[in-house]
Design a protein around this motif. Sequence first.
Motif, PDB file in Angstrom:
ATOM      1  N   ARG A   3       0.749  -1.190   0.097  1.00  0.00           N
ATOM      2  CA  ARG A   3       0.208   0.024  -0.091  1.00  0.00           C
ATOM      3  C   ARG A   3       0.865   1.162  -0.036  1.00  0.00           C
ATOM      4  NH1 ARG A   3      -3.417   1.231   5.148  1.00  0.00           N
ATOM      5  NH2 ARG A   3      -1.439   2.234   5.532  1.00  0.00           N
ATOM      6  N   THR A   4       1.804   1.364   0.858  1.00  0.00           N
ATOM      7  CA  THR A   4       2.930   2.343   0.848  1.00  0.00           C
ATOM      8  C   THR A   4       3.494   2.605  -0.386  1.00  0.00           C
ATOM      9  OG1 THR A   4       3.259   1.884   3.066  1.00  0.00           O
ATOM     10  CG2 THR A   4       4.717   3.296   1.992  1.00  0.00           C
ATOM     11  N   GLU A   5       3.939   1.414  -0.858  1.00  0.00           N
ATOM     12  CA  GLU A   5       4.616   1.420  -2.251  1.00  0.00           C
ATOM     13  C   GLU A   5       3.792   2.085  -3.472  1.00  0.00           C
ATOM     14  OE1 GLU A   5       7.364   1.476  -5.211  1.00  0.00           O
ATOM     15  OE2 GLU A   5       7.607   1.288  -3.199  1.00  0.00           O
ATOM     16  N   ARG A   6       2.319   1.579  -3.514  1.00  0.00           N
ATOM     17  CA  ARG A   6       1.573   2.136  -4.554  1.00  0.00           C
ATOM     18  C   ARG A   6       1.179   3.535  -4.204  1.00  0.00           C
ATOM     19  NH1 ARG A   6      -2.789  -1.365  -3.433  1.00  0.00           N
ATOM     20  NH2 ARG A   6      -1.697  -2.824  -4.593  1.00  0.00           N
ATOM     21  N   ARG A   7       0.975   3.959  -2.949  1.00  0.00           N
ATOM     22  CA  ARG A   7       0.760   5.573  -2.933  1.00  0.00           C
ATOM     23  C   ARG A   7       2.041   6.419  -3.388  1.00  0.00           C
ATOM     24  NH1 ARG A   7      -1.848   5.977   3.177  1.00  0.00           N
ATOM     25  NH2 ARG A   7      -3.935   5.240   2.456  1.00  0.00           N
ATOM     26  N   ARG A   8       3.142   5.938  -2.996  1.00  0.00           N
ATOM     27  CA  ARG A   8       4.410   6.437  -3.635  1.00  0.00           C
ATOM     28  C   ARG A   8       4.526   6.469  -4.858  1.00  0.00           C
ATOM     29  NH1 ARG A   8       8.945   5.392  -5.687  1.00  0.00           N
ATOM     30  NH2 ARG A   8       8.810   3.275  -5.405  1.00  0.00           N
ATOM     31  N   ARG A   9       4.028   5.467  -5.520  1.00  0.00           N
ATOM     32  CA  ARG A   9       4.092   5.249  -7.205  1.00  0.00           C
ATOM     33  C   ARG A   9       3.131   6.148  -7.918  1.00  0.00           C
ATOM     34  NH1 ARG A   9       2.653   0.186  -8.162  1.00  0.00           N
ATOM     35  NH2 ARG A   9       0.582   1.016  -8.677  1.00  0.00           N
ATOM     36  N   ASP A  10       1.974   5.877  -7.245  1.00  0.00           N
ATOM     37  CA  ASP A  10       0.958   7.189  -7.592  1.00  0.00           C
ATOM     38  C   ASP A  10       1.150   8.665  -7.481  1.00  0.00           C
ATOM     39  OD1 ASP A  10      -0.563   4.707  -8.225  1.00  0.00           O
ATOM     40  OD2 ASP A  10      -1.928   5.166  -6.513  1.00  0.00           O
ATOM     41  N   ARG A  11       1.908   8.842  -6.521  1.00  0.00           N
ATOM     42  CA  ARG A  11       2.137  10.267  -6.177  1.00  0.00           C
ATOM     43  C   ARG A  11       3.411  10.713  -7.220  1.00  0.00           C
ATOM     44  NH1 ARG A  11       2.912  10.107  -1.202  1.00  0.00           N
ATOM     45  NH2 ARG A  11       4.941   9.176  -1.140  1.00  0.00           N
ATOM     46  N   GLU A  12       4.192   9.862  -7.326  1.00  0.00           N
ATOM     47  CA  GLU A  12       5.260  10.057  -8.401  1.00  0.00           C
ATOM     48  C   GLU A  12       4.590  10.284  -9.998  1.00  0.00           C
ATOM     49  OE1 GLU A  12       8.346   7.218  -8.194  1.00  0.00           O
ATOM     50  OE2 GLU A  12       9.169   8.284  -6.258  1.00  0.00           O
ATOM     51  N   ASP A  13       3.708   9.207 -10.268  1.00  0.00           N
ATOM     52  CA  ASP A  13       2.896   9.297 -11.644  1.00  0.00           C
ATOM     53  C   ASP A  13       2.422  10.651 -11.600  1.00  0.00           C
ATOM     54  OD1 ASP A  13       4.277   6.876 -12.334  1.00  0.00           O
ATOM     55  OD2 ASP A  13       2.259   5.789 -11.959  1.00  0.00           O
ATOM     56  N   HIS A  14       1.638  11.149 -10.812  1.00  0.00           N
ATOM     57  CA  HIS A  14       1.020  12.241 -10.625  1.00  0.00           C
ATOM     58  C   HIS A  14       1.855  13.660 -10.971  1.00  0.00           C
ATOM     59  CE1 HIS A  14      -2.096  15.188  -9.767  1.00  0.00           C
ATOM     60  NE2 HIS A  14      -1.411  15.827  -9.064  1.00  0.00           N
ATOM     61  N   HIS A  15       3.025  13.373  -9.849  1.00  0.00           N
ATOM     62  CA  HIS A  15       4.130  14.506 -10.373  1.00  0.00           C
ATOM     63  C   HIS A  15       4.505  14.673 -11.562  1.00  0.00           C
ATOM     64  CE1 HIS A  15       7.084  17.612  -9.215  1.00  0.00           C
ATOM     65  NE2 HIS A  15       7.866  16.904  -9.849  1.00  0.00           N
ATOM     66  N   ARG A  16       4.998  13.507 -12.329  1.00  0.00           N
ATOM     67  CA  ARG A  16       5.422  13.428 -13.500  1.00  0.00           C
ATOM     68  C   ARG A  16       4.709  13.827 -14.545  1.00  0.00           C
ATOM     69  NH1 ARG A  16       5.458   7.961 -15.314  1.00  0.00           N
ATOM     70  NH2 ARG A  16       4.131   8.165 -15.574  1.00  0.00           N
ATOM     71  N   LEU A  17       3.466  13.381 -14.391  1.00  0.00           N
ATOM     72  CA  LEU A  17       2.376  13.803 -15.559  1.00  0.00           C
ATOM     73  C   LEU A  17       1.932  15.232 -15.260  1.00  0.00           C
ATOM     74  CD1 LEU A  17       0.276  10.680 -15.675  1.00  0.00           C
ATOM     75  CD2 LEU A  17       2.068  11.289 -17.291  1.00  0.00           C
ATOM     76  N   ALA A  18       1.809  15.804 -14.004  1.00  0.00           N
ATOM     77  CA  ALA A  18       1.409  16.978 -13.708  1.00  0.00           C
ATOM     78  C   ALA A  18       2.229  18.166 -14.233  1.00  0.00           C
ATOM     79  CB  ALA A  18       1.225  17.288 -12.247  1.00  0.00           C
ATOM     80  N   THR A  19       3.547  17.727 -14.288  1.00  0.00           N
ATOM     81  CA  THR A  19       4.483  18.745 -14.516  1.00  0.00           C
ATOM     82  C   THR A  19       4.473  19.342 -16.105  1.00  0.00           C
ATOM     83  OG1 THR A  19       6.170  18.067 -12.822  1.00  0.00           O
ATOM     84  CG2 THR A  19       7.027  19.283 -14.865  1.00  0.00           C
ATOM     85  N   PRO A  20       4.411  18.442 -17.064  1.00  0.00           N
ATOM     86  CA  PRO A  20       4.092  18.686 -18.527  1.00  0.00           C
ATOM     87  C   PRO A  20       2.777  19.516 -18.602  1.00  0.00           C
ATOM     88  CG  PRO A  20       4.513  16.383 -18.355  1.00  0.00           C
ATOM     89  CD  PRO A  20       4.796  17.048 -17.073  1.00  0.00           C
ATOM     90  N   LEU A  21       1.725  18.872 -18.005  1.00  0.00           N
ATOM     91  CA  LEU A  21       0.356  19.526 -18.056  1.00  0.00           C
ATOM     92  C   LEU A  21       0.249  20.953 -17.592  1.00  0.00           C
ATOM     93  CD1 LEU A  21      -2.607  19.308 -18.527  1.00  0.00           C
ATOM     94  CD2 LEU A  21      -2.790  18.499 -16.046  1.00  0.00           C
ATOM     95  N   ARG A  22       0.986  21.181 -16.512  1.00  0.00           N
ATOM     96  CA  ARG A  22       1.105  22.637 -15.974  1.00  0.00           C
ATOM     97  C   ARG A  22       2.029  23.435 -17.095  1.00  0.00           C
ATOM     98  NH1 ARG A  22       2.127  20.575 -10.811  1.00  0.00           N
ATOM     99  NH2 ARG A  22       4.336  20.443 -11.119  1.00  0.00           N
ATOM    100  N   GLU A  23       2.780  23.026 -17.667  1.00  0.00           N
ATOM    101  CA  GLU A  23       3.679  23.688 -18.651  1.00  0.00           C
ATOM    102  C   GLU A  23       3.015  23.960 -19.858  1.00  0.00           C
ATOM    103  OE1 GLU A  23       7.263  21.357 -19.281  1.00  0.00           O
ATOM    104  OE2 GLU A  23       8.112  21.811 -17.425  1.00  0.00           O
ATOM    105  N   THR A  24       2.265  23.233 -20.407  1.00  0.00           N
ATOM    106  CA  THR A  24       1.429  23.432 -21.736  1.00  0.00           C
ATOM    107  C   THR A  24       0.262  24.231 -21.359  1.00  0.00           C
ATOM    108  OG1 THR A  24       0.379  21.112 -21.408  1.00  0.00           O
ATOM    109  CG2 THR A  24       2.359  21.038 -22.802  1.00  0.00           C
ATOM    110  N   SER A  25      -0.477  24.051 -20.140  1.00  0.00           N
ATOM    111  CA  SER A  25      -1.429  24.722 -19.696  1.00  0.00           C
ATOM    112  C   SER A  25      -1.110  25.874 -19.637  1.00  0.00           C
ATOM    113  CB  SER A  25      -2.012  24.302 -18.613  1.00  0.00           C
ATOM    114  OG  SER A  25      -2.694  23.093 -18.571  1.00  0.00           O
ATOM    115  N   LEU A  26      -0.025  26.466 -19.030  1.00  0.00           N
ATOM    116  CA  LEU A  26       0.553  28.029 -18.885  1.00  0.00           C
ATOM    117  C   LEU A  26       0.976  28.320 -20.452  1.00  0.00           C
ATOM    118  CD1 LEU A  26       2.979  27.622 -15.921  1.00  0.00           C
ATOM    119  CD2 LEU A  26       0.932  29.098 -16.076  1.00  0.00           C
ATOM    120  N   LYS A  27       1.404  27.625 -21.397  1.00  0.00           N
ATOM    121  CA  LYS A  27       1.781  27.967 -22.484  1.00  0.00           C
ATOM    122  C   LYS A  27       0.267  28.421 -23.390  1.00  0.00           C
ATOM    123  CE  LYS A  27       3.453  26.265 -26.950  1.00  0.00           C
ATOM    124  NZ  LYS A  27       3.984  24.980 -27.737  1.00  0.00           N
ATOM    125  N   TYR A  28      -0.707  27.793 -23.161  1.00  0.00           N
ATOM    126  CA  TYR A  28      -2.051  27.886 -23.756  1.00  0.00           C
ATOM    127  C   TYR A  28      -2.608  29.216 -23.211  1.00  0.00           C
ATOM    128  CZ  TYR A  28      -6.892  27.577 -24.635  1.00  0.00           C
ATOM    129  OH  TYR A  28      -8.234  27.853 -24.927  1.00  0.00           O
TER     130      TYR A  28
END
Length: 184
Positions: free
Chosen positions: A32-57
């Motif tokens: 459970r701890t590993e799954r939460r850590r992986r989900d948090r890292e995935d969210h951060h990894r996917l959120a960074t490009p989304l923030r950048e492209t959203s700001l560009k838009y």
Amino acid sequence: MATSITPWWATPALAGMLALIGVAIAQAIALRTERRRRDREDHHRLATPLRETSLKYISALGSYATYITSLNVGRVLITMQPAKVDDPFCVYSERSRAVHDAIADLTLTATSSLIAAAERFNEPWSEFNRAAQGVPVTEQMKYAHADDIYNLIAPFRNAVRSHLGLDALSEVSRSSLAAPAPEA
């Protein structure tokens, strides 16, 4: 007097069962701890490009709307490809192309609901192109179109914030863009 005699193997069996239960609980907690850590890292990894492209838009929308408000009243926009490189329409074309490029970038990082929110730009943009085709630009026309574009920013920004798990921001007043009152 009755005495209960436990078999010799009962104590080690009980200890073994309790040890296995402890290992199973520890493994479940670790998973459970590993799954939460992986989900948090995935969210951060996917959120960074989304923030950048959203700001560009959002930046492209702001630049486009600012350019629209700077148009000279009475200028006739030719909403097709410019004939000359120094034609001011090139700037209009570049600004609107930047918005469309930002939308294209969003298709790589955003959810379908965010892409749909970004593509709402096409409706007022097409409407302005039709209205401005061969007609002198008026104050009312340019400020109305700029307001339409600025009105796209807050809902898109809040959709991105919601997607990222953040609270929505309150609406920002665009009274500075309001067309001046007609003189009597």
